[in-house]
Write a protein that holds these residues in place. Structure first.
Motif, short mmCIF file in Angstrom:
data_model
loop_
_atom_site.label_atom_id
_atom_site.label_comp_id
_atom_site.label_asym_id
_atom_site.label_seq_id
_atom_site.Cartn_x
_atom_site.Cartn_y
_atom_site.Cartn_z
N GLU A 175 -27.80 -2.75 44.51
CA GLU A 175 -26.92 -1.80 45.17
C GLU A 175 -26.41 -0.72 44.21
OE1 GLU A 175 -26.84 -5.61 47.50
OE2 GLU A 175 -26.76 -5.05 45.38
N LEU A 176 -26.04 -1.13 42.99
CA LEU A 176 -25.54 -0.17 42.01
C LEU A 176 -26.64 0.80 41.58
CD1 LEU A 176 -23.26 -2.52 39.87
CD2 LEU A 176 -22.50 -0.62 41.32
N ASN A 177 -27.86 0.33 41.52
CA ASN A 177 -28.97 1.22 41.19
C ASN A 177 -29.23 2.22 42.32
OD1 ASN A 177 -29.64 0.42 38.59
ND2 ASN A 177 -30.98 -1.23 39.29
N LEU A 178 -29.09 1.78 43.56
CA LEU A 178 -29.23 2.70 44.70
C LEU A 178 -28.20 3.82 44.61
CD1 LEU A 178 -29.85 0.23 47.67
CD2 LEU A 178 -31.47 1.91 46.77
N ILE A 179 -26.98 3.45 44.23
CA ILE A 179 -25.91 4.45 44.09
C ILE A 179 -26.24 5.42 42.96
CG2 ILE A 179 -23.49 4.77 43.44
CD1 ILE A 179 -22.92 2.08 44.85
N ARG A 180 -26.64 4.90 41.80
CA ARG A 180 -26.95 5.75 40.65
C ARG A 180 -28.13 6.70 40.93
NH1 ARG A 180 -26.54 0.55 37.88
NH2 ARG A 180 -24.44 0.35 36.99
N GLN A 181 -29.07 6.23 41.73
CA GLN A 181 -30.27 7.02 42.02
C GLN A 181 -30.04 8.03 43.14
OE1 GLN A 181 -33.02 3.86 42.87
NE2 GLN A 181 -33.00 3.10 40.75
N GLY A 182 -28.83 8.05 43.70
CA GLY A 182 -28.54 9.02 44.76
C GLY A 182 -29.08 8.63 46.12
N ASN A 183 -29.35 7.34 46.33
CA ASN A 183 -29.91 6.88 47.61
C ASN A 183 -28.85 6.43 48.60
OD1 ASN A 183 -32.68 7.26 46.95
ND2 ASN A 183 -32.59 5.44 45.65
N ILE A 184 -27.58 6.50 48.21
CA ILE A 184 -26.47 6.18 49.10
C ILE A 184 -25.71 7.48 49.37
CG2 ILE A 184 -24.32 4.89 49.36
CD1 ILE A 184 -26.78 3.12 49.47
N ASP A 185 -25.53 7.80 50.64
CA ASP A 185 -24.85 9.05 51.00
C ASP A 185 -23.34 8.95 50.89
OD1 ASP A 185 -27.23 10.55 51.87
OD2 ASP A 185 -27.36 9.01 53.41
N VAL A 186 -22.79 7.85 51.40
CA VAL A 186 -21.33 7.70 51.49
C VAL A 186 -20.92 6.35 50.93
CG1 VAL A 186 -19.34 7.60 53.05
CG2 VAL A 186 -21.26 9.12 53.58
N ILE A 187 -19.86 6.33 50.15
CA ILE A 187 -19.21 5.07 49.77
C ILE A 187 -17.94 4.99 50.59
CG2 ILE A 187 -18.21 3.68 47.92
CD1 ILE A 187 -19.94 5.23 45.95
N ALA A 188 -17.84 3.94 51.41
CA ALA A 188 -16.73 3.80 52.36
C ALA A 188 -15.74 2.76 51.85
CB ALA A 188 -17.26 3.38 53.73
N PHE A 189 -14.56 3.23 51.48
CA PHE A 189 -13.50 2.35 51.00
C PHE A 189 -12.48 2.11 52.11
CE2 PHE A 189 -14.73 4.57 46.97
CZ PHE A 189 -15.18 3.45 46.28
N SER A 190 -12.12 0.84 52.31
CA SER A 190 -11.12 0.55 53.33
C SER A 190 -9.79 0.08 52.73
CB SER A 190 -11.64 -0.51 54.32
OG SER A 190 -11.93 -1.73 53.69
N SER A 191 -9.71 -0.03 51.40
CA SER A 191 -8.44 -0.40 50.76
C SER A 191 -8.46 0.06 49.30
CB SER A 191 -8.21 -1.91 50.82
OG SER A 191 -9.07 -2.59 49.90
N THR A 192 -7.27 0.17 48.74
CA THR A 192 -7.14 0.57 47.34
C THR A 192 -7.73 -0.48 46.41
OG1 THR A 192 -5.13 1.80 47.87
CG2 THR A 192 -5.50 1.27 45.56
#
Length: 263
Positions: A175-192
């Motif tokens: 998952e972290l590699n997908l993020i680094r490679q730009g393959n994830i459009d949105v990171i959705a946070f529901s809490s601090t």
């Protein structure tokens, strides 16, 4: 999605309904307390509290699980009045508990605003079940809530009810590699707490610079900004995850569909 698994399932379904492709990467998890001393003491004297104010479904579940473990009679709760936020009221109803205060604004600040309208609220005692944070800073939402109740003149007892801790980043290599490679459009946070956990998993802003940051409501968004994130999506309806999914879909609309990428 960085929400704990018990929340992520509901948010995931809402995103799928909007045509999105959710990737689950819970950055925090909730678990049982190691020491129940404070919680047990409060439960043994539960009939001395005028109000019980819940700020999360996790708090509700852990609270009533401990009541069951101790073999306490739920009739002891009949003297208390209950506060809940958003759809958490449905969880209390399923447990046979009447919700006496459900604020229009689904937040701890909303609870304070509604309690402030009650003429004799000063001097009333309130029990606030809260998480115990392990290797994570406590978000300012809880201290602010306690301070707000005290400002009303209420006698506040905060009691740890469950633990929140960061998960090991090593389980998320893919998952972290997908993020680094730009393959994830949105990171959705529901809490601090999820944001704090996520920031412990990345090396720098460069790891997620290609991602749009979305937050489940203005309070999470404000704390995200304090932690150095640029927030582009904020749910206006944060009473349920449906509102969060709607906000993400609205952002994605100019691009065709959130089905074109991940969330």
């Amino acid at each position: 999605m960085t929400a704990p698994r018990n929340y992520a399932a509901r948010l995931s379904q809402q995103l799928i309904n909007q045509g999105g492709l959710p990737f689950l990467m819970p950055t925090i998890e909730t678990c049982l307390l190691e020491n129940f001393t404070e919680l047990d003491a409060a439960l043994q004297h539960i009939n001395t509290f005028d109000w019980i104010a819940f700020t999360s479904r996790n708090g509700i579940d852990a609270f009533f699980q401990r009541i069951e473990d101790l073999g306490l009679n739920l009739l002891l709760l009949t003297i208390c009045r209950f506060c809940a936020i958003g759809l958490d009221a449905e969880r209390l109803a399923a447990l046979g508990i009447k919700v006496d205060l459900l604020p229009k604004e689904p937040s701890p600040a909303g609870i304070i605003a509604e309690l402030a309208k009650i003429p004799d609220i000063a001097k009333k005692s309130v029990l606030v079940p809260v998480p115990e944070f392990v290797d994570l800073p406590e978000p300012d939402v809880i201290p602010s809530f306690i301070a707000g109740l005290e400002k009303l003149g209420m006698k506040v007892t905060r009691v740890p009810t469950y633990r929140t801790r960061c998960l090991d980043k090593n389980i998320y290599e893919v998952e972290l590699n997908l993020i680094r490679q730009g393959n994830i459009d949105v990171i959705a946070f529901s809490s601090t707490a999820e944001i704090a956990g996520f920031l412990q998993m990345v090396n720098s802003k460069r790891d997620y610079e290609h991602c749009v940051i979305g937050c489940f409501g203005p309070y999470t968004a404000a704390n995200a900004q304090k932690l150095g994130l640029k927030v582009s999506i904020v749910a206006q309806d944060y009473s349920s995850f449906a509102g969060f999914a709607d906000a993400i879909a609205l952002w994605a609309a100019p691009f065709g569909s959130i089905a074109n990428g991940g969330a």
